[in-house]
Write a protein that holds these residues in place. Structure first.
Motif, PDB file in Angstrom:
ATOM      1  N   THR A 163       2.346   6.231   2.655  1.00  0.00           N
ATOM      2  CA  THR A 163       2.286   4.778   2.696  1.00  0.00           C
ATOM      3  C   THR A 163       2.660   4.196   1.335  1.00  0.00           C
ATOM      4  O   THR A 163       2.774   4.921   0.354  1.00  0.00           O
ATOM      5  CB  THR A 163       0.878   4.298   3.089  1.00  0.00           C
ATOM      6  OG1 THR A 163      -0.049   4.710   2.073  1.00  0.00           O
ATOM      7  CG2 THR A 163       0.450   4.901   4.419  1.00  0.00           C
ATOM      8  N   ARG A 164       2.826   2.867   1.296  1.00  0.00           N
ATOM      9  CA  ARG A 164       3.224   2.212   0.048  1.00  0.00           C
ATOM     10  C   ARG A 164       2.206   2.438  -1.066  1.00  0.00           C
ATOM     11  O   ARG A 164       2.561   2.484  -2.240  1.00  0.00           O
ATOM     12  CB  ARG A 164       3.396   0.706   0.282  1.00  0.00           C
ATOM     13  CG  ARG A 164       4.616   0.335   1.090  1.00  0.00           C
ATOM     14  CD  ARG A 164       4.917  -1.144   0.974  1.00  0.00           C
ATOM     15  NE  ARG A 164       3.817  -1.980   1.398  1.00  0.00           N
ATOM     16  CZ  ARG A 164       3.752  -2.589   2.574  1.00  0.00           C
ATOM     17  NH1 ARG A 164       4.732  -2.418   3.449  1.00  0.00           N
ATOM     18  NH2 ARG A 164       2.735  -3.349   2.890  1.00  0.00           N
ATOM     19  N   ASP A 200       3.018   2.180   7.271  1.00  0.00           N
ATOM     20  CA  ASP A 200       3.645   1.729   6.037  1.00  0.00           C
ATOM     21  C   ASP A 200       2.636   1.415   4.941  1.00  0.00           C
ATOM     22  O   ASP A 200       2.973   1.396   3.768  1.00  0.00           O
ATOM     23  CB  ASP A 200       4.519   0.502   6.303  1.00  0.00           C
ATOM     24  CG  ASP A 200       3.723  -0.654   6.898  1.00  0.00           C
ATOM     25  OD1 ASP A 200       2.599  -0.410   7.382  1.00  0.00           O
ATOM     26  OD2 ASP A 200       4.222  -1.794   6.882  1.00  0.00           O
ATOM     27  N   ARG A 201       1.395   1.164   5.298  1.00  0.00           N
ATOM     28  CA  ARG A 201       0.339   0.897   4.333  1.00  0.00           C
ATOM     29  C   ARG A 201      -0.952   1.499   4.868  1.00  0.00           C
ATOM     30  O   ARG A 201      -1.072   1.751   6.060  1.00  0.00           O
ATOM     31  CB  ARG A 201       0.171  -0.608   4.111  1.00  0.00           C
ATOM     32  CG  ARG A 201      -0.159  -1.379   5.373  1.00  0.00           C
ATOM     33  CD  ARG A 201      -0.261  -2.878   5.118  1.00  0.00           C
ATOM     34  NE  ARG A 201      -0.419  -3.634   6.345  1.00  0.00           N
ATOM     35  CZ  ARG A 201      -1.577  -3.835   6.967  1.00  0.00           C
ATOM     36  NH1 ARG A 201      -2.695  -3.312   6.478  1.00  0.00           N
ATOM     37  NH2 ARG A 201      -1.634  -4.540   8.072  1.00  0.00           N
TER      38      ARG A 201
END
Length: 200
Positions: free
Chosen positions: A64-65, A144-145
């Motif tokens: 993830t970011r 993604d997060r």
């Protein structure tokens, strides 16, 4: 020419011939391969897979970011026309930068490409290295997060005892903060805790 020289001369001829005979016997004695018997699927199974494409034992791994590691494995996955897909018999792990690990298992999974969510369905077991373990009907995991939310009520236990809540969420301790701030399990929607102190 003495006997030793004659022996060496004969061996120079005989040994290569012997090696050639052994090598050729490997090809002559090897069973013929039936190309049809090498295929582990029947004609009906092949037609079914052509009609509905699928992958066996797929695996996904990503970051993830904010630096959390996500891994997801399944028994089988099928793509969808919108770029998403569905899978069954799911096992997933989320390792956050603060050292905590969370595991999810479920009977099914649906991937929504538009939202970037992996939605665990048909009964989800969530466990955490901090000592929490809960069951819920569905749970969404961001790819993604770092973030996860239950789709409804959760029931289970933690370090303080038995706990029931209308919703559970895993999120960073502070929105927009660095990963060093840690992560929180947040319960809301009618939280009920039956305190069970640990015996010394």
């Amino acid at each position: 020419m003495d006997g030793y020289s004659r022996l060496v001369g004969w061996l120079k001829v005989a040994l290569p011939l012997l090696a050639l005979a052994i090598l050729s016997s490997l090809f002559l004695l090897t069973r013929r391969i039936d190309p049809e018997s090498a295929i582990p699927y029947s004609d009906a199974e092949i037609a079914d897979r052509l009609r509905e494409p699928r992958m066996t034992d797929p695996a996904f791994a990503g970051t993830t970011r904010d630096g959390a590691m996500v891994t997801i494995t399944a028994a089988e996955a099928r793509p969808a026309e919108d770029g998403g897909g569905a899978a069954r018999d799911i096992r997933a792990q989320l390792a956050t930068p603060d050292g905590a690990r969370s595991a999810l298992t479920s009977a099914g999974l649906r991937y929504d490409r538009t939202s970037g969510l992996a939605v665990f369905e048909d009964g989800v077991l969530f466990s955490n290295s901090l000592g929490y373990e809960f069951r819920t009907d569905s749970m969404s995991l961001h790819l993604d997060r770092t973030g996860a939310e239950s789709g409804g009520e959760v029931q289970g236990h933690g370090p303080l005892g038995q706990l029931t809540a209308g919703r559970m969420e895993l999120r960073p301790a502070e929105d927009g903060a660095s990963p060093d701030a840690g992560y929180l399990l947040v319960f809301n929607g009618g939280v009920r805790l039956i305190y069970q102190p640990r015996t010394p």
